[in-house]
Design an enzyme around this catalytic site. Structure first.
Site, PDB file in Angstrom:
ATOM      1  N   SER A 159       4.644 -10.955 -57.007  1.00 35.74           N
ATOM      2  CA  SER A 159       4.340  -9.878 -57.954  1.00 35.74           C
ATOM      3  C   SER A 159       5.381  -9.927 -59.072  1.00 35.74           C
ATOM      4  O   SER A 159       6.464 -10.495 -58.893  1.00 35.74           O
ATOM      5  CB  SER A 159       4.447  -8.533 -57.223  1.00 35.74           C
ATOM      6  OG  SER A 159       4.448  -7.457 -58.138  1.00 35.74           O
TER       7      SER A 159
ATOM      8  N   TYR B 279       8.807  -2.713 -51.693  1.00 37.77           N
ATOM      9  CA  TYR B 279       7.831  -3.674 -52.227  1.00 37.77           C
ATOM     10  C   TYR B 279       8.555  -4.817 -52.943  1.00 37.77           C
ATOM     11  O   TYR B 279       8.257  -5.994 -52.726  1.00 37.77           O
ATOM     12  CB  TYR B 279       6.891  -2.939 -53.183  1.00 37.77           C
ATOM     13  CG  TYR B 279       5.719  -3.752 -53.696  1.00 37.77           C
ATOM     14  CD1 TYR B 279       4.641  -4.059 -52.871  1.00 37.77           C
ATOM     15  CD2 TYR B 279       5.669  -4.184 -55.021  1.00 37.77           C
ATOM     16  CE1 TYR B 279       3.555  -4.785 -53.355  1.00 37.77           C
ATOM     17  CE2 TYR B 279       4.595  -4.906 -55.507  1.00 37.77           C
ATOM     18  CZ  TYR B 279       3.535  -5.198 -54.675  1.00 37.77           C
ATOM     19  OH  TYR B 279       2.466  -5.914 -55.150  1.00 37.77           O
TER      20      TYR B 279
HETATM   21  N1  LIG Z   1      -2.893  -4.924 -57.914  1.00 34.66           N
HETATM   22  C1  LIG Z   1      -1.763  -5.229 -58.504  1.00 34.66           C
HETATM   23  O1  LIG Z   1      -1.421  -4.701 -59.594  1.00 34.66           O
HETATM   24  C2  LIG Z   1      -0.868  -6.285 -57.941  1.00 34.66           C
HETATM   25  C3  LIG Z   1       0.166  -6.773 -58.754  1.00 34.66           C
HETATM   26  C4  LIG Z   1       1.008  -7.768 -58.251  1.00 34.66           C
HETATM   27  C5  LIG Z   1       0.808  -8.269 -56.979  1.00 34.66           C
HETATM   28  N2  LIG Z   1      -0.201  -7.756 -56.204  1.00 34.66           N
HETATM   29  C6  LIG Z   1      -0.395  -8.346 -54.885  1.00 34.66           C
HETATM   30  O2  LIG Z   1      -1.674  -8.934 -54.834  1.00 34.66           O
HETATM   31  C7  LIG Z   1      -2.127  -9.007 -53.463  1.00 34.66           C
HETATM   32  C8  LIG Z   1      -3.554  -8.511 -53.385  1.00 34.66           C
HETATM   33  O3  LIG Z   1      -3.596  -7.113 -53.667  1.00 34.66           O
HETATM   34  P1  LIG Z   1      -4.832  -6.412 -54.388  1.00 34.66           P
HETATM   35  O4  LIG Z   1      -4.380  -6.034 -55.746  1.00 34.66           O
HETATM   36  O5  LIG Z   1      -6.060  -7.248 -54.255  1.00 34.66           O
HETATM   37  O6  LIG Z   1      -4.931  -5.063 -53.521  1.00 34.66           O
HETATM   38  P2  LIG Z   1      -6.036  -4.514 -52.488  1.00 34.66           P
HETATM   39  O7  LIG Z   1      -5.398  -3.366 -51.819  1.00 34.66           O
HETATM   40  O8  LIG Z   1      -7.325  -4.296 -53.193  1.00 34.66           O
HETATM   41  O9  LIG Z   1      -6.252  -5.728 -51.466  1.00 34.66           O
HETATM   42  C9  LIG Z   1      -5.383  -6.004 -50.394  1.00 34.66           C
HETATM   43  C10 LIG Z   1      -6.230  -6.492 -49.231  1.00 34.66           C
HETATM   44  O10 LIG Z   1      -5.331  -6.857 -48.165  1.00 34.66           O
HETATM   45  C11 LIG Z   1      -5.827  -6.337 -46.952  1.00 34.66           C
HETATM   46  N3  LIG Z   1      -4.704  -6.164 -46.037  1.00 34.66           N
HETATM   47  C12 LIG Z   1      -3.682  -5.269 -46.139  1.00 34.66           C
HETATM   48  N4  LIG Z   1      -2.880  -5.369 -45.085  1.00 34.66           N
HETATM   49  C13 LIG Z   1      -3.377  -6.353 -44.294  1.00 34.66           C
HETATM   50  C14 LIG Z   1      -2.984  -6.902 -43.058  1.00 34.66           C
HETATM   51  N5  LIG Z   1      -1.919  -6.432 -42.381  1.00 34.66           N
HETATM   52  N6  LIG Z   1      -3.697  -7.915 -42.547  1.00 34.66           N
HETATM   53  C15 LIG Z   1      -4.801  -8.385 -43.191  1.00 34.66           C
HETATM   54  N7  LIG Z   1      -5.253  -7.875 -44.348  1.00 34.66           N
HETATM   55  C16 LIG Z   1      -4.532  -6.865 -44.901  1.00 34.66           C
HETATM   56  C17 LIG Z   1      -6.514  -5.029 -47.341  1.00 34.66           C
HETATM   57  O11 LIG Z   1      -7.463  -4.595 -46.380  1.00 34.66           O
HETATM   58  C18 LIG Z   1      -7.160  -5.421 -48.677  1.00 34.66           C
HETATM   59  O12 LIG Z   1      -8.448  -5.947 -48.494  1.00 34.66           O
HETATM   60  C19 LIG Z   1      -1.110  -8.192 -52.667  1.00 34.66           C
HETATM   61  O13 LIG Z   1      -0.187  -9.062 -52.047  1.00 34.66           O
HETATM   62  C20 LIG Z   1      -0.403  -7.369 -53.731  1.00 34.66           C
HETATM   63  O14 LIG Z   1       0.880  -6.986 -53.334  1.00 34.66           O
HETATM   64  C21 LIG Z   1      -1.037  -6.790 -56.666  1.00 34.66           C
END
Ligand SMILES: NC(=O)c1ccc[n+]([C@@H]2O[C@H](COP(=O)([O-])OP(=O)(O)OC[C@H]3O[C@@H](n4cnc5c(N)ncnc54)[C@H](O)[C@@H]3O)[C@@H](O)[C@H]2O)c1
Length: 280
Positions: free
Chosen positions: A158, A171
């Site tokens: 991230s 985080y």
């Molecule tokens: N959305 C943002 O702005 C952003 C920015 C930077 C990084 N990220 C990273 O991107 C990645 C994806 O996030 P996203 O934005 O799609 O969010 P999201 O919450 O829509 O998706 C996350 C997914 O991970 C699954 N998940 C969570 N814990 C889990 C576990 N213990 N085992 C298996 N599955 C699990 C959830 O059910 C969900 O489907 C994450 O690592 C997040 O930290 C997101």
């Protein structure tokens, strides 16, 4: 079309958001998919948003199948290595090998100074975002080495893995941590032609961000901030480009490049897709 033709991709957190988008984008370019999610909406009752619903993993399956590619989807928790291994084995039984790994599953609790983070939150955060990534890479690397086909591992860090963010210390710690894992692992597996890189997305329009808890974090000046109120902060203060957030497919396009042979000599790198937030 065909930029990852013949490859098999293992993706965690694939029920929705970026993980689903990665599955779809890679399938559009010829990959078969092993999709994993724990689909446990209330896994962390103390969080401001819910995790994926079981039906959402089914939707990912339907979307991938529409492209004409195959998909094996399993319920597995990245905190539980045995469940990941079972999912991977189901995929290997179907496809025979894995070439691309997207360690994408993650959670983002918000809202406390670092010294006030509840212990349960700290523990769950690290178990998911750091140990979960280590579990994912650790189950996938041995069969990749054994297959002798090389491969590409992409860890989702991230922007918060490159700079400190107040009220997100747990985080940030997890997202800096996976970059350390990535750089060490990249050294370990380079001789097997397995590449390891990290993505550092800025703000992405998924449930992780589009929720009241995050709106309140970025608009403490308002009683009931809306999506538009938060968007104004991202557009005017966080990002260099005048856009509040990217779409999941913008991250998937970067992941596709790293997964493909176009990136055949790219390893150990941190790849930002962040509207310039890191230079501001
Ligand atoms: N959305 C943002 O702005 C952003 C920015 C930077 C990084 N990220 C990273 O991107 C990645 C994806 O996030 P996203 O934005 O799609 O969010 P999201 O919450 O829509 O998706 C996350 C997914 O991970 C699954 N998940 C969570 N814990 C889990 C576990 N213990 N085992 C298996 N599955 C699990 C959830 O059910 C969900 O489907 C994450 O690592 C997040 O930290 C997101």
């Amino acid at each position: 079309m065909g930029r990852v033709e013949g490859k098999v991709a293992f993706i965690t957190g694939a029920a929705r958001g970026q993980g689903r988008s990665h599955a779809l984008r890679l399938a559009q370019e010829g990959a078969d998919i092993i999709a994993v999610d724990f689909v446990t909406p209330d896994a962390h009752p103390w969080m401001a948003y819910r995790q994926a619903e079981p039906g959402q993993l089914d939707e990912t399956v339907a979307l991938v199948e529409k492209t004409g590619r195959r998909i094996v989807a399993r319920r597995a928790d990245v905190r539980d290595r045995a469940s990941l291994l079972a999912a991977l084995d189901a995929g290997l039984a179907e496809f025979g090998h894995v070439d691309v790994v997207s360690a994408n599953a993650g959670i983002c609790p918000i809202g406390s100074n670092s010294w006030e983070i509840p212990e349960q939150q700290w523990t769950d955060m690290l178990a998911t975002n750091l140990t979960g990534v280590w579990n994912t890479t650790s189950v996938c690397v041995p069969p990749m080495i054994e297959a002798g086909r090389g491969g590409s591992i992409i860890i989702t860090s991230s922007g918060a893995g490159t700079k400190g963010v107040p009220n997100l210390a747990d985080y940030c710690a997890s997202k800096f941590g996976v970059i350390g894992l990535m750089k060490s692992l990249a050294n370990e597996v380079a001789r097997f032609t397995i590449r390891v890189n990290a993505l550092t997305p800025g703000t992405v329009a998924t449930d992780m961000v589009l929720n009241d808890g995050l709106y309140r974090l970025f608009r403490p000046d308002l009683d009931n901030p809306t999506q538009e109120d938060a968007a104004a902060i991202f557009t005017n203060m966080v990002n260099a480009m005048p856009v509040p957030w990217v779409e999941p497919v913008d991250i998937s396009n970067a992941l596709l490049f790293l997964a493909s042979d176009e990136a055949r000599y790219v390893t150990g790198q941190v790849f930002g897709v962040d509207l310039g937030s890191s230079i501001k």
